[in-house]
Motif scaffolding. Structure first.
Motif, mmCIF file in Angstrom:
data_model
loop_
_atom_site.group_PDB
_atom_site.id
_atom_site.type_symbol
_atom_site.label_atom_id
_atom_site.label_comp_id
_atom_site.label_asym_id
_atom_site.label_seq_id
_atom_site.Cartn_x
_atom_site.Cartn_y
_atom_site.Cartn_z
ATOM 1 N N GLN A 221 -19.992 -7.192 97.059
ATOM 2 C CA GLN A 221 -20.809 -6.263 97.832
ATOM 3 C C GLN A 221 -19.925 -5.220 98.504
ATOM 4 O OE1 GLN A 221 -23.041 -8.566 100.655
ATOM 5 N NE2 GLN A 221 -23.769 -10.038 99.127
ATOM 6 N N PRO A 222 -20.481 -4.059 98.838
ATOM 7 C CA PRO A 222 -19.670 -3.044 99.534
ATOM 8 C C PRO A 222 -19.108 -3.565 100.852
ATOM 9 C CG PRO A 222 -22.016 -2.448 99.538
ATOM 10 C CD PRO A 222 -21.856 -3.567 98.563
ATOM 11 N N GLN A 223 -19.864 -4.472 101.521
ATOM 12 C CA GLN A 223 -19.376 -5.037 102.785
ATOM 13 C C GLN A 223 -18.113 -5.867 102.574
ATOM 14 O OE1 GLN A 223 -22.460 -5.104 101.679
ATOM 15 N NE2 GLN A 223 -23.905 -4.444 103.273
ATOM 16 N N HIS A 224 -18.011 -6.530 101.408
ATOM 17 C CA HIS A 224 -16.803 -7.305 101.112
ATOM 18 C C HIS A 224 -15.581 -6.407 101.028
ATOM 19 C CE1 HIS A 224 -19.417 -10.672 99.099
ATOM 20 N NE2 HIS A 224 -19.544 -10.627 100.408
ATOM 21 N N CYS A 225 -15.751 -5.216 100.436
ATOM 22 C CA CYS A 225 -14.638 -4.271 100.320
ATOM 23 C C CYS A 225 -14.197 -3.762 101.692
ATOM 24 C CB CYS A 225 -15.044 -3.096 99.425
ATOM 25 S SG CYS A 225 -15.482 -3.565 97.735
ATOM 26 N N GLU A 227 -14.642 -5.414 104.614
ATOM 27 C CA GLU A 227 -13.979 -6.517 105.311
ATOM 28 C C GLU A 227 -12.571 -6.741 104.771
ATOM 29 O OE1 GLU A 227 -14.779 -7.803 107.935
ATOM 30 O OE2 GLU A 227 -16.824 -8.554 108.079
ATOM 31 N N TRP A 228 -12.381 -6.546 103.462
ATOM 32 C CA TRP A 228 -11.044 -6.681 102.871
ATOM 33 C C TRP A 228 -10.092 -5.659 103.483
ATOM 34 C CZ3 TRP A 228 -8.462 -2.966 99.812
ATOM 35 C CH2 TRP A 228 -7.287 -3.412 99.199
ATOM 36 N N ALA A 229 -10.543 -4.402 103.600
ATOM 37 C CA ALA A 229 -9.705 -3.371 104.219
ATOM 38 C C ALA A 229 -9.442 -3.689 105.688
ATOM 39 C CB ALA A 229 -10.384 -2.015 104.086
ATOM 40 N N THR A 257 -9.847 3.222 102.233
ATOM 41 C CA THR A 257 -9.255 2.050 101.584
ATOM 42 C C THR A 257 -10.342 1.184 100.944
ATOM 43 O OG1 THR A 257 -7.494 2.049 103.262
ATOM 44 C CG2 THR A 257 -7.777 0.039 101.966
ATOM 45 N N ALA A 258 -11.453 0.985 101.650
ATOM 46 C CA ALA A 258 -12.556 0.191 101.114
ATOM 47 C C ALA A 258 -13.206 0.888 99.924
ATOM 48 C CB ALA A 258 -13.592 -0.060 102.201
ATOM 49 N N SER A 273 -20.474 5.470 107.521
ATOM 50 C CA SER A 273 -21.325 4.825 108.524
ATOM 51 C C SER A 273 -21.419 3.324 108.295
ATOM 52 C CB SER A 273 -22.726 5.452 108.518
ATOM 53 O OG SER A 273 -23.331 5.321 107.249
ATOM 54 N N MET A 274 -21.436 2.886 107.012
ATOM 55 C CA MET A 274 -21.440 1.455 106.737
ATOM 56 C C MET A 274 -20.135 0.823 107.192
ATOM 57 S SD MET A 274 -21.711 -0.671 103.137
ATOM 58 C CE MET A 274 -23.454 -0.351 102.844
ATOM 59 N N THR A 275 -19.024 1.505 106.962
ATOM 60 C CA THR A 275 -17.722 0.996 107.402
ATOM 61 C C THR A 275 -17.728 0.791 108.906
ATOM 62 O OG1 THR A 275 -16.623 2.167 105.586
ATOM 63 C CG2 THR A 275 -15.244 1.423 107.423
#
Length: 435
Positions: A221-225, A227-229, A257-258, A273-275
């Protein structure tokens, strides 16, 4: 209704008092809830003299600033370091398309002052941590419209620390509002007298953590990317810089980065905004909820300043209002009690049950998950020795060897431990209890 339609009411033609005749009608006579010694001649003067600090100029902040100005308050400060994004325009009604990229605090202050002549709003584009105690001491009431638990905790600890028992003016009421979708709350805190933000922290459960293996190997999911960053890449490439989730440069770096990570795995949907929302744990806001909670916050401030009616937090009164609008409109109030072992306003250290066979590293990791602490980078020490420091790097290297040691080897039952975090101005006091 568009703000332009409010212009006649907000601009107010003629002298000052006709503009506030609806308010004078309420305050010029005692009512069923006023004290026996209520003096109708003082409330309007109190409003004129009151100095209000509004922290946050977003969804709640815009509504709060408008409400205070229309209630006759003339001396207001607002603090917000954020800039206006196009995604804000659907609910932060003081902003327009032409304002995108500008400071929220400045634009909001200018808009309200233009519509309500005589109201003076000082805008500060900074973090609350940039202001000292002398600055906060000048205000009558502090009102928070924040989207960050950490910022609330910092402000709460600062106001508690300012209280001088020999100086009644040092006690600054804190009114806090918050929204999560169709739900919200407002609460009134009298530092050292009623329960504080830290006493109530267990009502904010930590968000569920995503397994590190998912973040590191197979994001879905985009949220995983994001959180990884946030969790992995920042420490790898910028470990010497403390992440500030209110700094646009830091959020931009995480976003870029994400986004690169998401493109590598063919995942769509990563936005700035999601970041910001993932990193700060922001739940999308709804305009109607913001309006209701802001009205409650300003109503409590109005009652405190004018003494026209009992307010939340008054002795023997409830101090916490909850609202839910997902299946109708429902509100209720209750008393959240002060905790004697609150690490900020309490007098006693909090008991900390631990297994003497567990390691110090396991205890350190647990502080992020504990509802009563939620510390991300804890430092631990006793009166006699340092146990572990997350930062700076030099102290971390000296103490990280202790992470593998068992607690029974380093501590004794009943020993007091001080835990701190770079994000807060206080030490959290715990008493070790082996179980």
């Amino acid at each position: 209704m568009q703000p332009e339609a409010l212009a006649p009411a907000m601009n107010g033609e003629g002298t000052d008092r006709p503009r506030w005749k609806y308010m004078d009608r309420i305050l010029s006579r005692p009512g069923g809830y006023t004290d026996e010694d209520y003096d109708p001649d003082t409330p309007a003067n109190n409003i004129e003299a009151a100095k209000i600090l509004v922290i946050g100029a977003g969804g709640l902040g815009c509504e709060i600033l408008k409400n205070f100005a229309l209630s006759g308050f003339k001396n207001i400060d607002v603090i917000d370091m954020d800039t206006i994004d196009v995604s804000n325009l659907n609910r932060q009604f003081l902003f327009r398309q032409k304002d995108v990229g500008k400071s929220k605090a400045s634009v909001a202050a200018e808009f309200v002052m233009k519509r309500v002549p005589g109201c003076k709003i000082n805008a500060h584009i900074c973090k609350i941590q940039d202001m000292d105690e002398d600055y906060y001491m000048q205000f009558t009431i502090v009102v928070c419209g924040l989207d960050s638990i950490e910022a609330r905790r910092w402000m709460n600890a600062t106001l508690v620390g300012m209280v001088d028992m020999e100086n009644p003016d040092s006690l600054k009421p804190l009114i806090d509002g918050g929204t999560e979708g169709f739900k919200g709350q407002s609460r009134v805190i009298f530092p050292t007298m009623t329960s504080c933000i830290e006493c109530q922290l267990d009502m904010h459960a930590p968000r569920a953590a995503v397994p590190l293996c998912t973040l590191a190997t197979i994001p879905r999911q985009p949220q995983h990317c994001i959180e990884w960053a946030h969790i992995i890449k920042w420490d790898e490439e910028r470990k010497d810089i403390q992440l500030d989730t209110d700094d646009p440069e830091h959020i931009t770096w995480l976003y870029q980065t994400a986004l690169a990570r998401a493109q590598e795995f063919g995942i769509a949907g990563v936005t700035y905004s999601m970041t910001q929302g993932v990193v700060k744990n922001i739940i999308p806001a709804i305009a109607s909820t913001n309006a209701i909670i802001a009205a409650s916050c300003c109503n409590e401030a109005f009652k405190i300043v004018t003494s026209s009616a009992p307010f939340l937090g008054n002795p023997e009164q409830n101090n916490y209002m909850l609202y839910t609008g997902d299946s109708g409109v429902y509100t209720y109030t209750f008393e959240h009690q002060k905790k004697d072992d609150c690490p900020v306003c309490g007098n006693l250290p909090k008991d900390l049950p631990v297994n003497p066979q567990s390691t110090l590293g396991e205890l350190v990791e647990s502080f992020a998950e504990r509802p009563e602490s939620q510390l991300k980078k804890p430092n631990m020490r006793t009166e006699e020795k340092t146990l572990f420091y997350s930062a700076p790097e030099s102290l971390r290297q000296q103490t990280e060897g202790n992470l593998k040691r068992k607690l029974g080897e380093m501590l004794v039952d009943g020993e007091e431990v001080a835990v701190s975090d770079p994000a807060f101005t206080i030490d959290f006091r715990y008493k070790i209890r082996f179980s």
